[in-house]
Motif scaffolding. Structure first.
Motif, PDB file in Angstrom:
ATOM      1  N   GLY A 100       0.848  -1.184   0.000  1.00 54.58           N
ATOM      2  CA  GLY A 100       0.000   0.000   0.000  1.00 54.58           C
ATOM      3  C   GLY A 100       0.884   1.235   0.000  1.00 54.58           C
ATOM      4  O   GLY A 100       2.001   1.193   0.513  1.00 54.58           O
ATOM      5  N   ILE A 101       0.406   2.322  -0.584  1.00 56.41           N
ATOM      6  CA  ILE A 101       1.235   3.528  -0.717  1.00 56.41           C
ATOM      7  C   ILE A 101       0.607   4.666   0.083  1.00 56.41           C
ATOM      8  O   ILE A 101      -0.554   5.005  -0.116  1.00 56.41           O
ATOM      9  N   SER A 102       1.385   5.260   0.981  1.00 55.79           N
ATOM     10  CA  SER A 102       0.837   6.296   1.874  1.00 55.79           C
ATOM     11  C   SER A 102       0.976   7.706   1.319  1.00 55.79           C
ATOM     12  O   SER A 102       0.386   8.636   1.867  1.00 55.79           O
ATOM     13  N   ASP A 103       1.778   7.894   0.255  1.00 49.22           N
ATOM     14  CA  ASP A 103       2.021   9.244  -0.277  1.00 49.22           C
ATOM     15  C   ASP A 103       2.558  10.201   0.786  1.00 49.22           C
ATOM     16  O   ASP A 103       2.241  11.398   0.749  1.00 49.22           O
ATOM     17  N   LEU A 112      -4.884   3.209   5.477  1.00 52.00           N
ATOM     18  CA  LEU A 112      -4.304   2.036   4.824  1.00 52.00           C
ATOM     19  C   LEU A 112      -4.041   0.937   5.843  1.00 52.00           C
ATOM     20  O   LEU A 112      -4.374  -0.237   5.617  1.00 52.00           O
ATOM     21  N   VAL A 113      -3.441   1.296   6.963  1.00 51.69           N
ATOM     22  CA  VAL A 113      -3.132   0.310   8.001  1.00 51.69           C
ATOM     23  C   VAL A 113      -4.430  -0.291   8.535  1.00 51.69           C
ATOM     24  O   VAL A 113      -4.540  -1.503   8.723  1.00 51.69           O
ATOM     25  N   ARG A 114      -5.445   0.549   8.726  1.00 54.36           N
ATOM     26  CA  ARG A 114      -6.724   0.038   9.217  1.00 54.36           C
ATOM     27  C   ARG A 114      -7.300  -0.968   8.226  1.00 54.36           C
ATOM     28  O   ARG A 114      -7.739  -2.050   8.600  1.00 54.36           O
TER      29      ARG A 114
ATOM     30  N   ASN B  96      -9.224   1.201  -1.179  1.00 53.21           N
ATOM     31  CA  ASN B  96      -7.767   1.271  -1.179  1.00 53.21           C
ATOM     32  C   ASN B  96      -7.203   0.286  -2.200  1.00 53.21           C
ATOM     33  O   ASN B  96      -7.643  -0.857  -2.251  1.00 53.21           O
ATOM     34  N   PRO B  97      -6.185   0.711  -2.969  1.00 55.56           N
ATOM     35  CA  PRO B  97      -5.501  -0.273  -3.799  1.00 55.56           C
ATOM     36  C   PRO B  97      -4.457  -1.016  -2.958  1.00 55.56           C
ATOM     37  O   PRO B  97      -3.815  -0.413  -2.102  1.00 55.56           O
TER      38      PRO B  97
END
Lengths: 334, 334
Positions: A100-103, A112-114, B96-97
């Motif tokens: 996953g990408i957090s930018d 994302l983590v959730r 989310n991707p």
């Protein structure tokens, strides 16, 4: 293909002319099934493309074959080899990384983590710094092996694999001072890139102690700083500080762009201006003047992080902090 | 942190001094709970970092907030903006991707697709070509929205968003012929990169029809062809074919490396040798000579692919084949 119905266990059982229980036994590898039946069922499964729904199994075992990996950016080439190292190590053990990408955005990382934790991955690998309090709390409460990477964070949420970014800045500063550079610029600074900020702080401290001066850019970089960005920002920095003898870039890609500015502006590297990067990417070594940079053991960081997850799964207790260090690579650009 | 126990619903209920049922109601948003209780429970959930186990819910709804994305490589910068476009579109809709990397390996892609599909993502986005028969069968049987990207594949497994790679090769060939280049080289050819192969075939056909000749490298490229690889392979190709007037690279990054070889070898671009790339990456435009390249609408491809998944989830039926085209970008290198 307009009405797409999901294939069920029942469909496979019908096609193989066996009971659903038999198909289930073949897929789980549990219970007694004759070799001939097993082979026939497996052939039907492959042919029909049936994928077992893992959710039911996961409820019991709370274990997936996926390791969640959070990286701040796809564009920052630093992470390519880290993810490569993670993938190589996990594939050998039958696990897959999902990325996953957090930018570089703490709120996006939290979402994302959730989202990823809700699927009970076998472990999580994520950058060491830049988490919200809620992200930290989720990670602490999750009961999963967690490895923070790139920076060796103290205290780690769980485990930590990387290097001291501040020491990188100091070592670069010492190299530049030893080469008698005193008026030094920095390209690529953004408050969100906490690793680059730690390097900047270490460099600034060392340069100041050595009687030099560090010029920083206006903090308006759009992360991550790219080839084009390195070119444009070096031009801009040189316009604002005409007397500089060396410039440090946040990464090798930006430094390579900076070298393009020097070629176009007919500036000799390192005589007119010295350049240094960070990362030790092969691209820096393919420039007309080989780049002075810092080799971060990117692939090793990925492999050690993945191995730490696997060892924890196996009930082992790897060291919590693993500092893999770095090397200054002296090229032709300083 | 040495004994990491997973936080349970029970722990949250105890800390908030409510029943587990109440916590469950707050998390699911179903059932009646007073505003004050809801707020207190939510505060405890946030503070403790509890993440609801989504697996139980998924059994019923078979719907996740994740869209699985398969890309062949992290190193090939072509995919950075594609994934950016996917992420931007999905985030807006609460999805989310999660990205898996196939390394241009069909067997690895198959394992990845099996692993990702087992978690019932909301959809899958993957490259259009290079699947095993079993991967195709799984995708057809999965009942999920699927978008194949980069090449417009006919017939698509489900939906397809991209461009005609063969037409790209033809258009590049026409441009080079129009500039009177006849002896043309190609850098970066690997049988696994089927998109680059399609461009190569289109180029070869057009060059041959125009009375020119296309020199191909020995097929020993390690994918993806990089900055360093572009530099090294151009040197190698020029040693084997001393009389060439133009070279086409599999991507802009490799072409940029090729330009470094020309600078180091004191070859004038385009007078001594013309260079062209593929992708339309900003790095090609930051070179001392702006690169002639093909602009692929990478971000648009990602956005349209993600939007197609979202529309399908909403019960809509987007067009199965969406050809987004490309542009030849004429720089200073041809």
């Amino acid at each position: 293909m307009t009405d797409r119905m999901r294939l069920t266990l029942k469909d496979v059982a019908a096609a193989a002319a066996v009971s659903e229980m038999t198909v289930s036994r073949v897929l789980s590898g549990r219970g007694t099934v004759s070799v001939r039946t097993r082979e026939r069922v497996q052939a039907v499964v492959d042919e029909m493309g049936y994928v077992r729904n893992r959710l039911a199994g996961s409820l019991a075992s709370a274990r997936s074959d996926q390791v969640a990996v959070v990286i701040p950016s796809l564009v920052n080439a630093i992470f390519d080899e880290v993810v490569d190292g993670i993938a190589a190590e996990l594939h050998g053990a039958g696990y897959n990384p999902v990325v996953g990408i957090s930018d570089y955005d703490e709120a996006r990382e939290e979402a994302l983590v959730r989202s990823m934790m809700a699927w009970r991955p076998a472990g999580i690998i994520l950058p060491a710094i830049g988490h919200t309090a809620r992200t930290r709390a989720m990670l602490r409460a999750g009961g999963l092996p967690i490895v923070e990477i790139m920076n060796v964070a103290r205290p780690a949420i769980d485990m930590s694999v990387g290097l001291h970014q501040g020491q990188v800045g100091m070592a670069l500063g010492q190299h530049l001072l030893a080469r008698r550079y005193r008026r030094i610029g920095w390209v690529g600074l953004d408050p969100r890139d906490l690793s680059a900020l730690a390097r900047f702080d270490g460099l600034q401290k060392t340069i100041a102690e050595g009687g030099g001066v560090l010029f920083s850019p206006e903090a308006r970089t759009h992360l991550p700083i790219t080839f084009q960005g390195g070119r444009d920002e070096l031009a801009d920095l040189m316009a604002r500080h005409p007397v500089m003898d060396a410039v440090v870039f946040a990464n090798d890609t930006a430094a390579a762009g900076g070298m393009m500015h020097c070629i176009s502006a007919d500036l000799k590297v390192p005589d007119d201006i010295a350049l240094a990067g960070f990362g030790g990417l092969s691209s820096g070594q393919a420039l007309p003047k080989r780049l002075t940079t810092v080799h971060a053991p990117r692939r090793d960081i990925g492999q050690v992080a993945a191995r730490s997850i696997l060892r924890r799964i196996d009930g082992d207790r790897p060291r919590m902090i693993q500092d893999l260090g770095f090397d200054i690579v002296i090229g032709e650009s300083t």
